[in-house]
Design a protein around this motif. Structure first.
Motif, PDB file in Angstrom:
ATOM      1  N   TYR A  38     -64.240 -29.203 -46.754  1.00  9.98           N
ATOM      2  CA  TYR A  38     -64.332 -30.633 -46.447  1.00  9.98           C
ATOM      3  C   TYR A  38     -64.843 -31.441 -47.642  1.00  9.98           C
ATOM      4  O   TYR A  38     -64.595 -32.644 -47.740  1.00  9.98           O
ATOM      5  N   SER A  39     -65.498 -30.766 -48.596  1.00 12.09           N
ATOM      6  CA  SER A  39     -65.920 -31.456 -49.812  1.00 12.09           C
ATOM      7  C   SER A  39     -64.727 -31.741 -50.730  1.00 12.09           C
ATOM      8  O   SER A  39     -64.764 -32.698 -51.515  1.00 12.09           O
ATOM      9  N   VAL A  40     -63.689 -30.914 -50.648  1.00 14.58           N
ATOM     10  CA  VAL A  40     -62.452 -31.194 -51.395  1.00 14.58           C
ATOM     11  C   VAL A  40     -61.887 -32.539 -50.943  1.00 14.58           C
ATOM     12  O   VAL A  40     -61.510 -33.386 -51.758  1.00 14.58           O
ATOM     13  N   GLY A  41     -61.837 -32.734 -49.622  1.00 11.43           N
ATOM     14  CA  GLY A  41     -61.358 -34.006 -49.088  1.00 11.43           C
ATOM     15  C   GLY A  41     -62.215 -35.166 -49.541  1.00 11.43           C
ATOM     16  O   GLY A  41     -61.704 -36.223 -49.940  1.00 11.43           O
ATOM     17  N   SER A  42     -63.525 -34.988 -49.535  1.00  8.23           N
ATOM     18  CA  SER A  42     -64.442 -36.042 -49.956  1.00  8.23           C
ATOM     19  C   SER A  42     -64.278 -36.372 -51.433  1.00  8.23           C
ATOM     20  O   SER A  42     -64.353 -37.543 -51.835  1.00  8.23           O
ATOM     21  N   GLY A  43     -64.032 -35.345 -52.253  1.00  7.33           N
ATOM     22  CA  GLY A  43     -63.850 -35.563 -53.681  1.00  7.33           C
ATOM     23  C   GLY A  43     -62.623 -36.412 -53.981  1.00  7.33           C
ATOM     24  O   GLY A  43     -62.645 -37.285 -54.853  1.00  7.33           O
ATOM     25  N   ILE A  44     -61.543 -36.175 -53.255  1.00  7.93           N
ATOM     26  CA  ILE A  44     -60.324 -36.977 -53.428  1.00  7.93           C
ATOM     27  C   ILE A  44     -60.600 -38.429 -53.044  1.00  7.93           C
ATOM     28  O   ILE A  44     -60.191 -39.365 -53.740  1.00  7.93           O
ATOM     29  N   LEU A  45     -61.300 -38.625 -51.930  1.00 12.65           N
ATOM     30  CA  LEU A  45     -61.650 -39.976 -51.489  1.00 12.65           C
ATOM     31  C   LEU A  45     -62.483 -40.687 -52.547  1.00 12.65           C
ATOM     32  O   LEU A  45     -62.268 -41.872 -52.841  1.00 12.65           O
ATOM     33  N   GLU A  46     -63.436 -39.967 -53.134  1.00 17.96           N
ATOM     34  CA  GLU A  46     -64.342 -40.556 -54.120  1.00 17.96           C
ATOM     35  C   GLU A  46     -63.571 -41.158 -55.294  1.00 17.96           C
ATOM     36  O   GLU A  46     -63.898 -42.236 -55.795  1.00 17.96           O
ATOM     37  N   VAL A  47     -62.519 -40.460 -55.728  1.00 16.59           N
ATOM     38  CA  VAL A  47     -61.749 -40.905 -56.882  1.00 16.59           C
ATOM     39  C   VAL A  47     -60.786 -42.040 -56.538  1.00 16.59           C
ATOM     40  O   VAL A  47     -60.631 -42.990 -57.308  1.00 16.59           O
ATOM     41  N   LEU A  48     -60.150 -41.970 -55.378  1.00 11.81           N
ATOM     42  CA  LEU A  48     -59.017 -42.859 -55.096  1.00 11.81           C
ATOM     43  C   LEU A  48     -59.343 -44.128 -54.325  1.00 11.81           C
ATOM     44  O   LEU A  48     -58.640 -45.134 -54.467  1.00 11.81           O
ATOM     45  N   ILE A  49     -60.392 -44.120 -53.513  1.00 13.68           N
ATOM     46  CA  ILE A  49     -60.643 -45.284 -52.661  1.00 13.68           C
ATOM     47  C   ILE A  49     -60.966 -46.530 -53.493  1.00 13.68           C
ATOM     48  O   ILE A  49     -60.463 -47.627 -53.216  1.00 13.68           O
ATOM     49  N   SER A  50     -61.783 -46.391 -54.526  1.00  7.70           N
ATOM     50  CA  SER A  50     -62.145 -47.559 -55.349  1.00  7.70           C
ATOM     51  C   SER A  50     -60.927 -48.196 -56.025  1.00  7.70           C
ATOM     52  O   SER A  50     -60.744 -49.417 -55.942  1.00  7.70           O
ATOM     53  N   PRO A  51     -60.067 -47.427 -56.721  1.00  8.10           N
ATOM     54  CA  PRO A  51     -58.891 -48.064 -57.314  1.00  8.10           C
ATOM     55  C   PRO A  51     -57.913 -48.632 -56.291  1.00  8.10           C
ATOM     56  O   PRO A  51     -57.222 -49.615 -56.572  1.00  8.10           O
ATOM     57  N   VAL A  52     -57.845 -48.034 -55.108  1.00 12.21           N
ATOM     58  CA  VAL A  52     -56.969 -48.579 -54.058  1.00 12.21           C
ATOM     59  C   VAL A  52     -57.472 -49.951 -53.627  1.00 12.21           C
ATOM     60  O   VAL A  52     -56.691 -50.910 -53.511  1.00 12.21           O
ATOM     61  N   VAL A  53     -58.789 -50.075 -53.397  1.00 11.62           N
ATOM     62  CA  VAL A  53     -59.363 -51.373 -53.024  1.00 11.62           C
ATOM     63  C   VAL A  53     -59.237 -52.358 -54.180  1.00 11.62           C
ATOM     64  O   VAL A  53     -58.920 -53.538 -53.979  1.00 11.62           O
ATOM     65  N   GLU A  54     -59.450 -51.870 -55.402  1.00 10.09           N
ATOM     66  CA  GLU A  54     -59.328 -52.726 -56.587  1.00 10.09           C
ATOM     67  C   GLU A  54     -57.916 -53.305 -56.712  1.00 10.09           C
ATOM     68  O   GLU A  54     -57.738 -54.429 -57.180  1.00 10.09           O
ATOM     69  N   SER A  55     -56.912 -52.554 -56.279  1.00 15.55           N
ATOM     70  CA  SER A  55     -55.522 -53.002 -56.401  1.00 15.55           C
ATOM     71  C   SER A  55     -55.096 -53.942 -55.270  1.00 15.55           C
ATOM     72  O   SER A  55     -54.058 -54.594 -55.366  1.00 15.55           O
ATOM     73  N   CYS A  56     -55.902 -54.011 -54.207  1.00 15.38           N
ATOM     74  CA  CYS A  56     -55.566 -54.897 -53.089  1.00 15.38           C
ATOM     75  C   CYS A  56     -55.838 -56.352 -53.482  1.00 15.38           C
ATOM     76  O   CYS A  56     -56.810 -56.634 -54.182  1.00 15.38           O
ATOM     77  N   PRO A  57     -54.993 -57.281 -53.030  1.00  9.49           N
ATOM     78  CA  PRO A  57     -55.193 -58.707 -53.367  1.00  9.49           C
ATOM     79  C   PRO A  57     -56.412 -59.292 -52.660  1.00  9.49           C
ATOM     80  O   PRO A  57     -56.383 -59.570 -51.462  1.00  9.49           O
ATOM     81  N   THR A  58     -57.528 -59.458 -53.390  1.00  7.08           N
ATOM     82  CA  THR A  58     -58.755 -60.064 -52.860  1.00  7.08           C
ATOM     83  C   THR A  58     -59.300 -61.063 -53.867  1.00  7.08           C
ATOM     84  O   THR A  58     -59.054 -60.942 -55.066  1.00  7.08           O
ATOM     85  N   ASP A  59     -60.050 -62.055 -53.385  1.00  4.57           N
ATOM     86  CA  ASP A  59     -60.591 -63.106 -54.257  1.00  4.57           C
ATOM     87  C   ASP A  59     -61.793 -62.632 -55.064  1.00  4.57           C
ATOM     88  O   ASP A  59     -61.944 -62.958 -56.233  1.00  4.57           O
ATOM     89  N   ASN A  60     -62.676 -61.862 -54.413  1.00  6.05           N
ATOM     90  CA  ASN A  60     -63.922 -61.420 -55.057  1.00  6.05           C
ATOM     91  C   ASN A  60     -63.917 -59.899 -55.172  1.00  6.05           C
ATOM     92  O   ASN A  60     -64.283 -59.184 -54.244  1.00  6.05           O
TER      93      ASN A  60
END
Length: 394
Positions: A111-133
């Motif tokens: 389950y830490s493998v799954g968490s490690g993937i999330l750690e890397v990808l969630i931030s750039p995914v949110v960064e790529s979403c159209p948001t003002d701030n």
């Protein structure tokens, strides 16, 4: 059926951070129970914490490259599946194989493998979403790690009160379902894949930038400052402060998570009104104070207040460093986020592991072991003051 949009993507990312919080915080709630039920030593418990984040470190190293080939969406679905299977095995293997400790290790690594993937990808995914701030969105994202921590501690505490701690494995199955459902959610939300994003800076340029290496040290110390307290808070409350399991978890790690969540929400609201470097320095000073209260106070009440206050103190460190990195290294690639996540996970590993080893050397005195944690925020303060002085001279 209404088409899902990027608001739903951000919601899925928020829930994904809750899944990560469950991965990081569920096992420590069971440490004392495992010690009694399976006769697991403090050294083995320390190794469980180490393995959780060491696995994430290894995954951090390879996720950036594999995500570019496999795609963000597929990688995020796989990550949730790994976490789900890991939680299922955690409830099964300790009771079905001869070496109980090995069964726990297999489950936690998966389950830490799954968490490690999330750690890397969630931030750039949110960064790529159209948001003002972007800074606010990043901090709000990380606040859901805190709310996930509150969620797992609150639900676990209620479950243990009603059904007893000896039935913990059924709760592990419930977390498996929670992770699986969000993995299904990710199948339907829109995600900008790596080939769809414009890169304003190359990986080579990132590795040449001096601030990149400053950010790495800041992430290591941020992760260590946070996890040194959060991973041992439940054990400290129950064995070091001599309060009940229920009271200890609610007043210690859960209060820690609540204040950390509040701190990150506040940072998301007011991040543009304060200089990020000053915000991090103030957080580090408060972190030192909280560790001193927890370690040196003879009163269990004050020690628990110090534990909770630490949550507020470290709340902005991780997201603020990521925000600072995206400002200084505009257009940062998946590789940049991967290395920052890797650095944070190194801190998450070394912090609680060092405290566990020091505690063991001090004959199990966890309060004195935690005192050594003040080294991490001190490094943050010194480093940021040094970089500010360099900027002023420039």
């Amino acid at each position: 059926m209404k088409r899902l949009n990027y608001k739903h993507t951000i919601v899925a990312c928020f829930i994904a951070y809750m899944v990560q919080a469950i991965v990081c915080n569920f096992a420590p709630l069971l440490f004392v129970g495992w010690e009694n039920e399976f006769n697991i030593s403090i050294t083995q418990l320390t190794s469980i914490v180490t393995l959780t984040f060491f696995t994430q470190i290894v995954v951090d190293l390879i996720s950036a490259k594999t995500a570019d080939k496999v795609g963000y969406k597929n990688s995020l679905v796989i990550s949730h599946l790994c976490s789900s299977v890991g939680f299922i095995l955690l409830g099964i293997l300790p009771y079905t194989i001869k070496n109980t400790y090995f069964g726990i290790v297999i489950s936690i690594v998966l389950y830490s493998v799954g968490s490690g993937i999330l750690e890397v990808l969630i931030s750039p995914v949110v960064e790529s979403c159209p948001t003002d701030n972007k800074t606010g969105a990043m901090s709000l994202l990380h606040s859901f790690y805190c709310w996930g921590t509150v969620f797992v501690i609150g639900v676990s505490t209620l479950f243990f009160v009603i059904f007893g701690r000896e039935h913990w494995r059924y709760l592990s199955f419930a977390w498996a379902i929670f992770s699986l459902l969000n993995g299904i959610f990710f199948c339907f939300v829109p995600i900008k894949e790596p080939h769809e994003k414009k890169k304003e800076i190359s990986n080579k340029a990132i590795f040449k930038a001096k601030f990149f290496y400053i950010a790495i040290v800041l992430m290591i110390c941020s992760g260590a400052s946070e996890l040194a307290m959060s991973q041992w808070a439940s054990t400290l409350a129950e064995t070091g402060l001599n309060v009940s399991k229920t009271v200890g978890d609610l007043a210690g790690p859960m209060a820690f998570a609540v204040l950390m969540g509040i701190g990150r929400v506040l940072f998301s609201k007011f991040s543009e009104k304060f200089k990020t470097e000053n915000y991090i320095i103030a957080s580090a000073i408060l972190c030192i104070i909280s560790y001193l209260l927890t370690s040196l106070s003879p009163s269990p009440v004050i020690a628990l207040i110090g534990c909770a206050l630490c949550g507020l103190a470290i709340s902005a460190m991780w997201p603020a460093t990521l925000s600072l990195s995206t400002k200084r290294l505009k257009g940062g690639t998946t590789m940049m986020f991967a290395f920052l996540a890797l650095s944070g996970d190194i801190g998450c590993t070394t912090g609680p592991t060092a405290i566990g080893l020091i505690t063991n050397a001090l004959n199990g005195d966890l309060k004195q072991g935690l005192l050594f944690s003040i080294a991490f925020p001190i490094i943050i303060i010194v480093l940021l003051l040094f970089t500010k002085e360099k900027q002023n001279k420039a």
